[in-house]
Design a protein around this motif. Structure first.
Motif, short mmCIF file in Angstrom:
data_model
loop_
_atom_site.label_atom_id
_atom_site.label_comp_id
_atom_site.label_asym_id
_atom_site.label_seq_id
_atom_site.Cartn_x
_atom_site.Cartn_y
_atom_site.Cartn_z
N ALA A 67 0.82 -1.22 0.00
CA ALA A 67 0.00 0.00 0.00
C ALA A 67 0.85 1.26 0.00
N GLY A 68 2.17 1.11 -0.05
CA GLY A 68 3.05 2.28 -0.10
C GLY A 68 3.47 2.81 1.25
N TYR A 69 3.35 2.00 2.30
CA TYR A 69 3.73 2.43 3.64
C TYR A 69 4.90 1.60 4.17
N GLN A 70 5.70 2.23 5.02
CA GLN A 70 6.75 1.55 5.74
C GLN A 70 6.29 1.34 7.18
N VAL A 71 6.81 0.31 7.83
CA VAL A 71 6.40 -0.03 9.19
C VAL A 71 7.56 0.20 10.16
N LEU A 72 7.27 0.91 11.24
CA LEU A 72 8.21 1.07 12.35
C LEU A 72 7.66 0.24 13.51
N ALA A 73 8.41 -0.76 13.94
CA ALA A 73 7.92 -1.69 14.95
C ALA A 73 8.73 -1.59 16.24
N ALA A 74 8.06 -1.89 17.35
CA ALA A 74 8.71 -1.89 18.67
C ALA A 74 8.04 -2.94 19.54
N SER A 75 8.71 -3.31 20.61
CA SER A 75 8.19 -4.28 21.57
C SER A 75 8.04 -3.63 22.94
N SER A 76 6.92 -3.90 23.60
CA SER A 76 6.69 -3.31 24.92
C SER A 76 7.08 -4.23 26.06
N GLU A 77 7.31 -5.51 25.77
CA GLU A 77 7.61 -6.51 26.80
C GLU A 77 6.53 -6.54 27.88
N TYR A 78 5.30 -6.35 27.48
CA TYR A 78 4.13 -6.38 28.36
C TYR A 78 4.19 -5.32 29.46
N ASP A 79 4.92 -4.26 29.22
CA ASP A 79 5.05 -3.18 30.21
C ASP A 79 4.38 -1.92 29.65
N LEU A 80 3.38 -1.39 30.37
CA LEU A 80 2.63 -0.25 29.87
C LEU A 80 3.47 1.01 29.79
N ALA A 81 4.40 1.18 30.73
CA ALA A 81 5.27 2.36 30.68
C ALA A 81 6.19 2.31 29.47
N THR A 82 6.73 1.13 29.18
CA THR A 82 7.58 0.97 28.00
C THR A 82 6.78 1.21 26.73
N GLU A 83 5.56 0.70 26.70
CA GLU A 83 4.72 0.91 25.54
C GLU A 83 4.45 2.40 25.32
N MET A 84 4.22 3.13 26.39
CA MET A 84 3.97 4.56 26.29
C MET A 84 5.19 5.28 25.73
N GLN A 85 6.38 4.87 26.15
CA GLN A 85 7.61 5.47 25.62
C GLN A 85 7.73 5.22 24.12
N GLU A 86 7.42 4.00 23.71
CA GLU A 86 7.52 3.66 22.29
C GLU A 86 6.48 4.43 21.47
N VAL A 87 5.28 4.56 22.00
CA VAL A 87 4.24 5.32 21.30
C VAL A 87 4.67 6.78 21.14
N THR A 88 5.23 7.35 22.20
CA THR A 88 5.70 8.74 22.14
C THR A 88 6.76 8.89 21.06
N PHE A 89 7.69 7.94 21.00
CA PHE A 89 8.74 7.95 19.98
C PHE A 89 8.13 7.90 18.58
N LEU A 90 7.16 7.01 18.38
CA LEU A 90 6.56 6.85 17.06
C LEU A 90 5.77 8.10 16.66
N LEU A 91 5.06 8.69 17.61
CA LEU A 91 4.31 9.91 17.31
C LEU A 91 5.26 11.06 16.97
N GLN A 92 6.39 11.12 17.64
CA GLN A 92 7.38 12.15 17.33
C GLN A 92 7.96 11.96 15.94
N ARG A 93 7.96 10.72 15.45
CA ARG A 93 8.46 10.45 14.10
C ARG A 93 7.38 10.69 13.05
N GLY A 94 6.19 11.08 13.49
CA GLY A 94 5.14 11.46 12.56
C GLY A 94 4.43 10.32 11.87
N VAL A 95 4.27 9.17 12.55
CA VAL A 95 3.57 8.05 11.93
C VAL A 95 2.14 8.44 11.59
N ASP A 96 1.61 7.82 10.54
CA ASP A 96 0.25 8.12 10.10
C ASP A 96 -0.80 7.28 10.82
#
Length: 236
Positions: A112-141
């Motif tokens: 579909a013309g998109y690239q994927v940026l993937a991360a692992s949270s290791e079942y930790d909500l705080a880690t997941e929040m950090q990864e989401v913040t990083f992805l949003l800062q990178r401007g994911v759609d």
């Protein structure tokens, strides 16, 4: 503007140097000069190739390859407000189920013309929040998350960034989702085994902390063994 003959190789042009003698990276203007076109044409050829004549597009691509020019995706995202990237966070790379799903998702997004940026949270909500913040800062759609247990601030932050979220591996009455009813799935599996004549069933679940899939699966199996639908009382 000079004419371009795509059948002849483009002349080699050395990268420009800064005042201190260091070689600088090529920019769109360098590509335009080498290809004999305007900077606007270079931009169209790289970002909207369908709007450029094939011969011109080929000349621009040859010039870009000759110079080692790489499109600045960050600048493009600022101008178009789209990065053509999608963020995905899975609980663990150690679980083959998530790796296979991620691989399939990446193939679909690539088509579909998109690239994927993937991360692992290791079942930790705080880690997941950090990864989401990083992805949003990178401007994911967009974001794809697993399950429905997440930090409430995560949804608020994504909403402020106007980034949609897709929930996977489970169903939701509130979020867009692609998943299944984990209780119902194991209820049916347990009944299938019982119908085959098996009497004693065992179930092995994965990590249950911050996991809304493992517990429902165990409950569904137990309900199947008792021959009652999940959430109902046994008449026995």
């Amino acid at each position: 503007m000079s004419t371009i003959n795509p059948d002849h190789p483009l002349p080699r042009k050395n990268r420009s140097s800064n005042s201190d003698g260091r070689t600088r990276l090529p920019v769109a203007q360098d590509v335009a000069e080498l290809a004999g076109v305007s900077i606007a044409t270079v931009s169209r050829a790289l970002n909207e190739p369908e709007k450029v004549r094939p011969a011109t597009r080929e000349a621009v691509m040859k010039a870009a390859a000759e110079l080692g020019f790489v499109l600045n995706s960050a600048a493009r995202a600022l101008s178009t407000r789209r990065s053509s990237t999608v963020g995905v966070i899975v609980p663990s790379y150690g679980n083959e189920v998530f790796v296979r799903a991620l691989s399939s998702f990446q193939r679909t997004m690539r088509a579909a013309g998109y690239q994927v940026l993937a991360a692992s949270s290791e079942y930790d909500l705080a880690t997941e929040m950090q990864e989401v913040t990083f992805l949003l800062q990178r401007g994911v759609d967009g974001l794809m998350l697993v399950g429905g247990i997440h930090d409430p601030a995560l949804y608020a932050r994504a909403e402020r960034s106007q980034v949609p979220i897709i929930q996977s591996f489970s169903l939701s009455d509130r979020e867009y989702c692609v998943g299944f009813d984990n209780r119902e799935a194991t209820f049916r599996a347990a009944n299938y085994l019982l119908d085959l004549g098996h009497k004693r069933l065992a179930v092995v679940t994965g990590t249950r902390e911050n996991n809304d899939r493992a517990a429902p699966r165990a409950e569904g199996c137990a309900s199947g063994h008792g021959r009652t639908r999940p959430g109902t009382q046994s008449s026995a």
